[in-house]
Design an enzyme around this catalytic site. Structure first.
Site, mmCIF file in Angstrom:
data_model
loop_
_atom_site.group_PDB
_atom_site.id
_atom_site.type_symbol
_atom_site.label_atom_id
_atom_site.label_comp_id
_atom_site.label_asym_id
_atom_site.label_seq_id
_atom_site.Cartn_x
_atom_site.Cartn_y
_atom_site.Cartn_z
ATOM 1 N N HIS A 104 0.834 -1.217 0.000
ATOM 2 C CA HIS A 104 0.000 0.000 0.000
ATOM 3 C C HIS A 104 0.864 1.260 0.000
ATOM 4 C CE1 HIS A 104 -4.300 -1.312 0.770
ATOM 5 N NE2 HIS A 104 -3.613 -2.417 0.574
ATOM 6 N N ASP A 105 1.980 1.197 0.699
ATOM 7 C CA ASP A 105 2.862 2.365 0.716
ATOM 8 C C ASP A 105 3.427 2.612 -0.679
ATOM 9 O OD1 ASP A 105 4.388 4.476 1.774
ATOM 10 O OD2 ASP A 105 6.135 3.173 1.884
ATOM 11 N N VAL A 132 1.245 4.185 -3.585
ATOM 12 C CA VAL A 132 0.765 5.564 -3.501
ATOM 13 C C VAL A 132 1.989 6.455 -3.369
ATOM 14 C CG1 VAL A 132 -0.687 7.202 -2.238
ATOM 15 C CG2 VAL A 132 -1.310 4.786 -2.301
ATOM 16 N N GLY A 145 4.919 6.142 -4.462
ATOM 17 C CA GLY A 145 6.203 5.452 -4.306
ATOM 18 C C GLY A 145 6.452 5.040 -2.863
ATOM 19 N N GLU A 155 -2.904 8.655 4.176
ATOM 20 C CA GLU A 155 -3.310 7.343 3.637
ATOM 21 C C GLU A 155 -3.838 6.416 4.726
ATOM 22 O OE1 GLU A 155 0.156 5.821 1.404
ATOM 23 O OE2 GLU A 155 0.653 7.923 1.117
ATOM 24 N N HIS A 189 24.200 29.707 10.771
ATOM 25 C CA HIS A 189 22.774 30.010 10.952
ATOM 26 C C HIS A 189 22.559 31.201 11.878
ATOM 27 C CE1 HIS A 189 21.404 25.761 9.511
ATOM 28 N NE2 HIS A 189 21.838 26.535 8.540
ATOM 29 N N ASP A 222 18.173 33.196 13.841
ATOM 30 C CA ASP A 222 18.507 33.317 15.267
ATOM 31 C C ASP A 222 17.980 34.642 15.816
ATOM 32 O OD1 ASP A 222 20.292 35.384 14.790
ATOM 33 O OD2 ASP A 222 21.974 34.431 15.830
ATOM 34 N N ASP A 244 26.966 36.744 14.878
ATOM 35 C CA ASP A 244 27.533 36.630 16.220
ATOM 36 C C ASP A 244 27.287 35.227 16.772
ATOM 37 O OD1 ASP A 244 24.856 36.525 16.771
ATOM 38 O OD2 ASP A 244 24.715 38.545 17.578
#
Ligand code: HEM
Length: 275
Positions: A67-68, A71, A73, A89, A144, A195, A202
């Site tokens: 089933h996976d 639908v 892939g 699903e 980041h 941030d 910084d």
């Protein structure tokens, strides 16, 4: 022998099938080789125990895999819980109350996460592939400190942590409340600053992490390892040292050798013709 029984192989395939390599969204049988070499044997043992206790489960799991895959892939989408805005699903008319084996898969995955607590090791492995070590990774993640992120990049932590329809309990609750106002579930393409001092490069990024105000899972994962915690504390205590080390780490990153060098170009967008 248990290790070669069809039911075991089936489940190993099923477990591997939910592993998607982020680079190309391709399934990979070697995904856990470096980061969790015992993954296959953990899955094998758990599946054997489950199927010994309930012989019908082998069929249920085989059907779940089918089933996976049929639908969108084999992407493990059949395992997702529905949310307020998305019916998955699992809840589809033909599947609800009919497909089973979800609890067992969740339990196996939980055991894998405990055995190979994750994200940090996987990130380290990714950096190692290009010759950077764990410390480089922790320092470079300080990138980041500036820039923005799409709300959708941390929606799971905010609204559906581990598929449970909850906010990641490790996130500061006041911070989570602010995020929810700025990033309502209906606006995945909204933006948030990465941030608290977004316009300035910084070490505030590390203070955010230490006070449970990290946004991305990869950021939060840094503190799951003592190296990350130590570095974050140091960066907050000695911001100048961080700036210096970040500079060196950027130089190291910039020296990652090109796999297929395109050489000098008159215009960056065009490769020079070879005569
Ligand atoms: C550890 C692995 C890393 C992961 C998983 C990661 C992931 C991300 C994600 C998801 C975003 C937001 C993209 C968006 O929503 O549009 C982002 C933004 C950003 N990342 Fe990373 N990143 C990583 C490492 C780095 C490193 C090493 C640097 C620099 C040295 C860096 C610098 C940035 C910057 C500056 C932005 C903001 C870009 C902008 O505002 O245009 N990241 N990253």
């Amino acid at each position: 022998m248990a290790s070669s029984s069809p039911r075991t192989l089936l489940l190993l395939v099923l477990a591997v099938a939910v592993v998607v390599s982020d680079a190309q969204s391709q399934l990979s049988e070697t995904f856990y080789d470096a980061t969790c070499p015992q993954a296959a044997s953990i899955v094998q043992q758990k599946v054997n125990a489950f199927v010994d206790a309930d012989r019908g489960l082998a069929a249920a799991l085989m059907r779940l895999h089918f089933h996976d895959c049929f639908v969108r892939g084999c992407d493990g989408s059949v395992l997702l819980n529905s949310t307020d805005t998305m019916l998955t699903e699992k809840e589809a008319l033909l599947n609800k109350g009919s497909l089973r084996g979800f609890e067992q898969i969740d339990e196996i995955k939980m055991e894998l996460e405990c055995a190979c607590p994750d994200n940090f090791t996987q990130l380290v492995a990714r950096f190692a592939r290009v010759g950077l070590d764990a410390r480089d990774m922790v320092i470079l993640s300080g990138g980041h400190s500036i820039g923005q992120v799409h709300c959708g990049a941390f929606f799971e932590r905010l609204y559906n942590f581990q598929g449970l329809n909850i906010t990641d309990p490790s996130m500061d609750p006041e911070f989570a409340a602010i995020l929810k106002v700025q990033c309502p579930q209906t606006k995945p393409f909204g933006f948030m600053a990465l941030d608290a001092t977004n316009g300035t490069f910084d070490s505030a990024y590390y203070l955010d992490l230490l006070t449970n105000k990290g946004l991305l899972e990869s950021d939060v994962a840094l503190l799951s390892d003592p190296l990350g915690v130590e570095y974050a504390i140091r960066a907050v205590q000695d911001p100048m040292a961080f700036l210096n080390e970040f500079g060196w780490a950027m130089i190291k990153m910039g020296a990652i050798p090109a796999l297929e060098p395109y050489g000098w170009r008159r215009h960056c967008a065009f490769v020079e013709p070879k005569y």
